[in-house]
Write a protein that holds these residues in place. Structure first.
Motif, PDB file in Angstrom:
ATOM      1  N   MET A 229      40.210  45.510  44.800  1.00 14.18           N
ATOM      2  CA  MET A 229      40.017  44.118  44.402  1.00 14.18           C
ATOM      3  C   MET A 229      39.365  43.338  45.543  1.00 14.18           C
ATOM      4  N   TRP A 230      39.852  43.581  46.783  1.00  8.38           N
ATOM      5  CA  TRP A 230      39.312  42.921  47.982  1.00  8.38           C
ATOM      6  C   TRP A 230      38.959  43.993  49.008  1.00  8.38           C
ATOM      7  N   ALA A 231      37.852  43.815  49.713  1.00  8.46           N
ATOM      8  CA  ALA A 231      37.400  44.847  50.654  1.00  8.46           C
ATOM      9  C   ALA A 231      38.391  45.038  51.804  1.00  8.46           C
ATOM     10  N   HIS A 232      39.109  43.972  52.185  1.00 10.26           N
ATOM     11  CA  HIS A 232      40.038  44.122  53.319  1.00 10.26           C
ATOM     12  C   HIS A 232      41.179  45.085  53.004  1.00 10.26           C
ATOM     13  N   GLU A 233      41.417  45.357  51.716  1.00  8.33           N
ATOM     14  CA  GLU A 233      42.494  46.288  51.357  1.00  8.33           C
ATOM     15  C   GLU A 233      42.235  47.682  51.923  1.00  8.33           C
ATOM     16  N   TRP A 234      40.961  48.029  52.127  1.00 12.51           N
ATOM     17  CA  TRP A 234      40.642  49.344  52.696  1.00 12.51           C
ATOM     18  C   TRP A 234      41.264  49.508  54.081  1.00 12.51           C
ATOM     19  N   ALA A 235      41.391  48.379  54.815  1.00  9.84           N
ATOM     20  CA  ALA A 235      41.962  48.442  56.170  1.00  9.84           C
ATOM     21  C   ALA A 235      43.482  48.306  56.148  1.00  9.84           C
ATOM     22  N   GLY A 236      44.040  48.056  54.974  1.00  8.23           N
ATOM     23  CA  GLY A 236      45.495  47.897  54.873  1.00  8.23           C
ATOM     24  C   GLY A 236      46.005  46.631  55.548  1.00  8.23           C
ATOM     25  N   ILE A 237      45.159  45.610  55.660  1.00  3.84           N
ATOM     26  CA  ILE A 237      45.586  44.364  56.306  1.00  3.84           C
ATOM     27  C   ILE A 237      45.707  43.240  55.280  1.00  3.84           C
ATOM     28  N   GLU A 238      46.411  42.185  55.679  1.00  2.00           N
ATOM     29  CA  GLU A 238      46.482  40.980  54.866  1.00  2.00           C
ATOM     30  C   GLU A 238      45.943  39.819  55.679  1.00  2.00           C
ATOM     31  N   PRO A 239      44.881  39.175  55.211  1.00  2.00           N
ATOM     32  CA  PRO A 239      44.375  37.998  55.914  1.00  2.00           C
ATOM     33  C   PRO A 239      45.265  36.794  55.605  1.00  2.00           C
ATOM     34  N   ASP A 240      44.990  35.664  56.250  1.00  4.09           N
ATOM     35  CA  ASP A 240      45.723  34.434  55.954  1.00  4.09           C
ATOM     36  C   ASP A 240      45.070  33.681  54.808  1.00  4.09           C
ATOM     37  N   ALA A 241      43.749  33.822  54.716  1.00 10.31           N
ATOM     38  CA  ALA A 241      43.023  33.153  53.632  1.00 10.31           C
ATOM     39  C   ALA A 241      41.661  33.819  53.491  1.00 10.31           C
ATOM     40  N   ILE A 242      41.100  33.733  52.295  1.00 15.13           N
ATOM     41  CA  ILE A 242      39.744  34.250  52.076  1.00 15.13           C
ATOM     42  C   ILE A 242      38.952  33.271  51.209  1.00 15.13           C
ATOM     43  N   ALA A 243      37.635  33.396  51.308  1.00 16.55           N
ATOM     44  CA  ALA A 243      36.733  32.703  50.394  1.00 16.55           C
ATOM     45  C   ALA A 243      36.119  33.769  49.506  1.00 16.55           C
ATOM     46  N   THR A 244      35.987  33.462  48.207  1.00 21.53           N
ATOM     47  CA  THR A 244      35.282  34.389  47.333  1.00 21.53           C
ATOM     48  C   THR A 244      34.430  33.605  46.342  1.00 21.53           C
ATOM     49  N   ALA A 245      33.497  34.299  45.703  1.00 18.13           N
ATOM     50  CA  ALA A 245      32.625  33.665  44.694  1.00 18.13           C
ATOM     51  C   ALA A 245      31.888  34.792  43.974  1.00 18.13           C
ATOM     52  N   LYS A 246      30.567  34.740  43.964  1.00 18.47           N
ATOM     53  CA  LYS A 246      29.699  35.739  43.338  1.00 18.47           C
ATOM     54  C   LYS A 246      30.318  36.376  42.077  1.00 18.47           C
TER      55      LYS A 246
END
Ligand code: PLP
Length: 399
Positions: A229-246
């Motif tokens: 769903m989100w590219a950061h999941e590949w690294a197994g991390i959780e960010p504090d916030a993200i921007a998405t669109a497209k």
């Protein structure tokens, strides 16, 4: 129509080809020529063209209610926000209309987060070279690309740009005035450059160590593009916030900020807003996009077809070492790197003449961003066009 006849502002080197209609992964131009669409409006048409479920959601809503403002509760917005938080690290969602608006809001969120904690001096954001975050005054300053800053006056204050992938430089740039680290997990326009998974984990650790936010630009890489769903999941991390669109609106203009409850603490009533963001028409389409993307097995399918695409490209590169230098990316966000003798934009024109639509990126890369509904047979068709174009390519084509 020549540029001198056009009343549209001259901000794009537009092709004279005009598209008339689309269906699935295909587009037809006004002369009736068919193209295989492997750029998907730059990762926007996530479900291809004229997807029946999206068409129905849009037309049903169009006869009911378009717009009410955010002064009233929007039930479909509540529903979509709930679904996005269930499919992410986030607790809260802010809807807007584009990637750049999501980025602006994300930067504001990071500044307010510290201001409401008694630290208004923490407003700076560390960013990386090769980034692209949109075309507003703040986001061109954030990305620090000279080409986009030129002629637009003093750059907005508060961004410290460091080399991509260099943890020492990044740590050195963090000061008592730093609010956040902002980065794309996979650089899109910069050349489909993925951040190493360990680098992304180290960024998370550095943000925790210094008490600053890790905020990600998933405008292009999010919403299933990479098979997660989100590219950061590949690294197994959780960010504090993200921007998405497209891809989030499947072609309907839409963006969003996703944040944890804590990261969003500064954005209280009156601090940020939008007239159009999250209106009933957008929310109806956004929910329809999620009906498909979140259906059981869909993302696994993207990951599988992405792996197939990757393998087919590896074979293609091995066959044409004079034309292609390599491949990078993840899932259905692939970057074919042209060799030093080939200019990506010229090759892209030749691909279009042969019926395949792609888009360029930095570092001489051809971006391949097919709709997420693409099937192996379409991949074979695209690779055949790439193969044919590469076979016919000679140095003189690049003159
Ligand atoms: C496209 C893009 C943006 C800007 O989005 P717009 O909708 O064009 O404003 C920002 N960041 C990334 C990574 C993008 O790919």
């Amino acid at each position: 129509m020549s540029e001198s006849q056009s009343a549209v502002m001259n901000t794009y080197a537009r092709s004279p080809i005009a598209m008339d209609r689309g269906e699935g992964v295909y587009l037809w131009d006004t002369d009736g020529r068919r193209y295989l669409d492997f750029y998907a409006g730059i990762a926007v048409n996530a479900l291809g063209h004229a997807h029946p479920h999206l068409v129905k959601a849009l037309t049903d809503q169009a006869g009911k209610l378009w717009h009410t403002t955010n002064l009233y509760t929007i039930p479909d917005g509540e529903k979509l926000a709930r679904r996005l938080t269930e499919k992410s690290f986030a607790d809260r969602v802010f809807f807007c209309n584009s990637g750049v608006e999501a980025l602006e809001g994300l930067i504001k969120l990071a500044r307010r987060y510290h201001a409401v904690d008694g630290h208004p001096e923490k407003f700076r954001v560390v960013t990386v070279e090769g980034a692209f975050h949109g075309r507003s005054l703040a986001t061109i300053a954030a990305a620090n690309n000279k080409k986009y800053l030129d002629g637009f006056g003093p750059a907005v204050e508060g961004f410290d740009n460091v080399p991509f992938g260099n943890m020492n430089a990044l740590r050195d740039a963090i000061s008592p005035e730093t609010a956040a680290i902002l980065i794309e997990p996979i650089q899109g326009e910069g050349g489909l450059r993925p951040g190493a998974l360990q680098y992304l984990r180290d960024l998370r650790a550095a943000a925790d160590e210094f008490g600053i936010l890790l905020i990600l630009d998933e405008v292009q890489s999010g919403n299933g593009r990479t098979g997660k769903m989100w590219a950061h999941e590949w690294a197994g991390i959780e960010p504090d916030a993200i921007a998405t669109a497209k891809g989030i609106g499947g072609g309907f203009p839409m963006g969003a900020i996703l944040a944890t409850e804590k990261a969003a603490r500064g954005l209280t009533p009156g601090t940020h807003g939008t007239t159009f963001g999250g209106n009933p028409l957008a929310m109806a389409v956004g929910n329809a996009v999620m009906d498909v993307i979140l259906a059981p097995g869909f993302l696994e399918g993207v990951e599988k077809v992405g792996a197939y695409f990757w393998n087919r490209l590896e074979d293609l590169i091995a066959k044409h070492p004079k034309v292609f230098a390599g491949n990078r990316g993840a899932g259905l966000m692939q970057g074919l790197v042209c060799s030093a003798d080939v200019t990506n934009l010229k090759f892209i024109d030749a691909l279009r003449d042969n019926g395949l639509l792609t888009v360029g990126a930095g570092e001489n890369v051809i971006r391949l961003l097919p709709p997420l509904i693409v099937e192996e047979a379409h991949i074979d068709e695209a690779v055949a066009i790439l193969d044919k174009t590469a076979s016919a390519w000679s140095v003189s084509d690049d003159a």
